[in-house]
Design an enzyme around this catalytic site. Structure first.
Site, short mmCIF file in Angstrom:
data_model
loop_
_atom_site.label_atom_id
_atom_site.label_comp_id
_atom_site.label_asym_id
_atom_site.label_seq_id
_atom_site.Cartn_x
_atom_site.Cartn_y
_atom_site.Cartn_z
N ARG A 1 0.84 -1.20 0.00
CA ARG A 1 0.00 0.00 0.00
C ARG A 1 0.88 1.26 0.00
NH1 ARG A 1 -0.92 4.99 1.95
NH2 ARG A 1 -0.36 4.24 4.03
N ASP A 2 1.48 1.54 1.14
CA ASP A 2 2.27 2.76 1.27
C ASP A 2 3.41 2.78 0.25
OD1 ASP A 2 3.22 5.14 2.21
OD2 ASP A 2 4.00 4.36 4.09
N HIS B 1 10.75 6.69 8.19
CA HIS B 1 11.33 6.80 6.85
C HIS B 1 12.83 6.98 6.99
CE1 HIS B 1 7.76 7.58 4.02
NE2 HIS B 1 7.29 7.08 5.14
N CYS C 1 9.61 8.87 -3.02
CA CYS C 1 9.99 9.19 -4.39
C CYS C 1 11.49 9.14 -4.44
CB CYS C 1 9.47 10.58 -4.75
SG CYS C 1 9.74 10.99 -6.48
N ASN D 1 10.21 4.51 2.83
CA ASN D 1 10.04 3.84 4.11
C ASN D 1 11.31 3.08 4.48
OD1 ASN D 1 6.99 4.06 4.66
ND2 ASN D 1 7.08 3.42 2.51
#
Lengths: 313, 313
Positions: free
Chosen positions: B17-18, B211, B242, B251
């Site tokens: 998902r993320d 992150h 990105c 992440n």
């Protein structure tokens, strides 16, 4: 969030010795002095400047006496020299070194593979050097290599590290540096080794030397900080080792340690962004791609501040 | 040295998902299910499988209902769905989701920039979703985004995080996930926020989401562990964000978290080396270069064990 913790931490820059000695390209003493000048300009006040080893064995360190004679800001910077034996010690002192490092591998196989001696024999050799240094007013420091895990013998018993830390300290080492030579340490092991060592030496006299082979170096720095250690070796851009990837297998990068510590509110005297142009200069000097885990981000910030366009937005 | 600490830690895989939602390439539901199957095969038992958002807004998540209908090993794996609003909640539940995540940005500017609402308005919306989920036997979880630093407002007061953690918990969130959305956290700040949150919610019900933008994610994981947190989000290969560099801005990578925790002796149920072929598969699927800070080293180990030659010695 830079919460002030009201505490200083020393970053000991080892790029000019530990970093350069494994590079394919050999820098001239003049180039090494240029590198050292750049490092000192960023605020670094502890620098391992060279090694008094045989130039046949380690050509990258040839002319270290010349380096020591030309060192900048000697009154403000604590420069150390690695000495492998008594002859090296004498050469170092003759060249003006006032801080000397010895390196003892604490496992038999590692020490034998390196120098064909038992750990006990090497320890005795270094005791003589440290005792003489003490007598002559030279600061002796002892590295304990493969202190967490040995590539031949596996995990190292913290009591072994404690034992040699105690011996080196008793012989006059003012500082004991616990070294994760192969980058295999983890925070649990770091805590265990530091607990053992702290039973015989206050951690104010202990430093840690981590490699970032597995990406765990900063976690290990944090574990050491939590245990009470306030001095860390680091190498500009991660210079050192035999990197197959930027910063991947060498020493933990100075910029990474400076960023971690600074962001936590520790005073290191170093602005991590100020290291960006130095990393770039060392890349040019050595022809090696460098940069720690924070380097891309720091570069972006640095370029943005400089008004450079390529990485800015 | 893998010293047993007799403790389990959950790794919650958010790649599907993320991770995927910010990728240039959109994977089909079938490809996403293939990815999820590979992740589950490595032992991951907590997976964020998709998001019930408008496919116009986030085309990468189109067909999440199809993904949820096809999920493997539903009885063994805790799959979560992100829901942006009540409509998303209803779609998620209709598709079989039993765990739903809401995401609240805790700073006004960030929340307004994202969804043109005040934090309080959004909090009220999510309270309604969490209350309904509670009533319907669905597990509600709340992310608190930009919990350490906001790109617009700078450092966030830990008391603000505590406040919204308490509200979301009171509305029925069984878990609160503290998210360093822009990768700006440091261990000092992590400790401060977790201390504040722990005054209102036991840390057994708190997870952290980091992150690795500045290379500090694992140090932050360690700080959270030391505070008592036992669940961490991570994304396979660092998928997400990105990235201008592999794993650099997304992440924290699942393999990095698994390696750190495993080497410290925590039981995660995941062998970090087993993640290597999955990272490679996700690289192929997404066309993105991936890999966390430990990936090169893990790849070497994996290839050596497989008898592969290229990275062996």
């Amino acid at each position: 969030m830079a919460t002030a913790v009201n505490d200083s931490v020393v970053i000991n820059e080892v790029g000019p010795r530990d970093g350069l000695q494994s590079q394919g390209k050999t820098l001239t003493p003049r180039e090494r002095l240029e590198l050292i000048q750049r490092l000192v300009n960023t605020g670094l006040r502890h620098v391992e400047a060279g090694s008094f080893v045989s130039p046949k064995a380690v050509p990258q360190m040839a002319g270290t006496d010349e380096v020591f004679h030309g060192l900048p800001s000697k009154d403000q910077v604590r420069y150390a020299a690695l000495v492998p034996n008594m002859k090296g010690y004498e050469l170092a002192v003759a060249a003006g070194a006032r801080v000397v490092n010895v390196v003892l591998s604490v496992t038999e196989t590692m020490n034998y593979e390196n120098i064909r001696r038992t750990v006990d024999e090497s320890a005795a050799d270094f005791e003589r050097i440290l005792e003489r240094a003490s007598a002559e007013g030279v600061a002796g420091q002892a590295y304990l290599a493969v202190a967490f895990e040995c590539p031949f013998e596996g995990p190292v018993n913290p009591e072994v590290v404690r034992h040699y830390a105690e011996r080196m300290s008793a012989a006059g080492a003012g500082k004991i540096i616990i070294a994760d030579t192969i980058g295999a340490a983890n925070p649990t092991g770091v805590k265990a080794v530091l607990e053992a060592v702290s039973r015989v030496i206050p951690l104010s006299r202990v430093a840690c030397h981590f490699h970032d082979t597995r990406g765990l170096a900063l976690a290990n720095v944090l574990a050491s900080l939590n245990a009470g250690v306030r001095e860390f070796d680091a190498s500009i851009g991660g210079l050192g080792g035999c990197p197959f990837s930027p910063g991947a297998t060498g020493n933990v990068a100075t910029e990474d340690v400076a960023l971690l510590l600074g962001s936590m509110g520790y005073d290191t005297g170093i602005d991590p962004q100020a290291l960006v142009p130095v990393v770039r200069a060392v890349q040019s000097l050595t022809g090696t791609e460098l940069g720690g885990k924070s380097f891309r981000w720091l570069s972006q910030q640095y370029d943005k501040q400089q008004g450079g366009g390529s990485n800015g937005r």
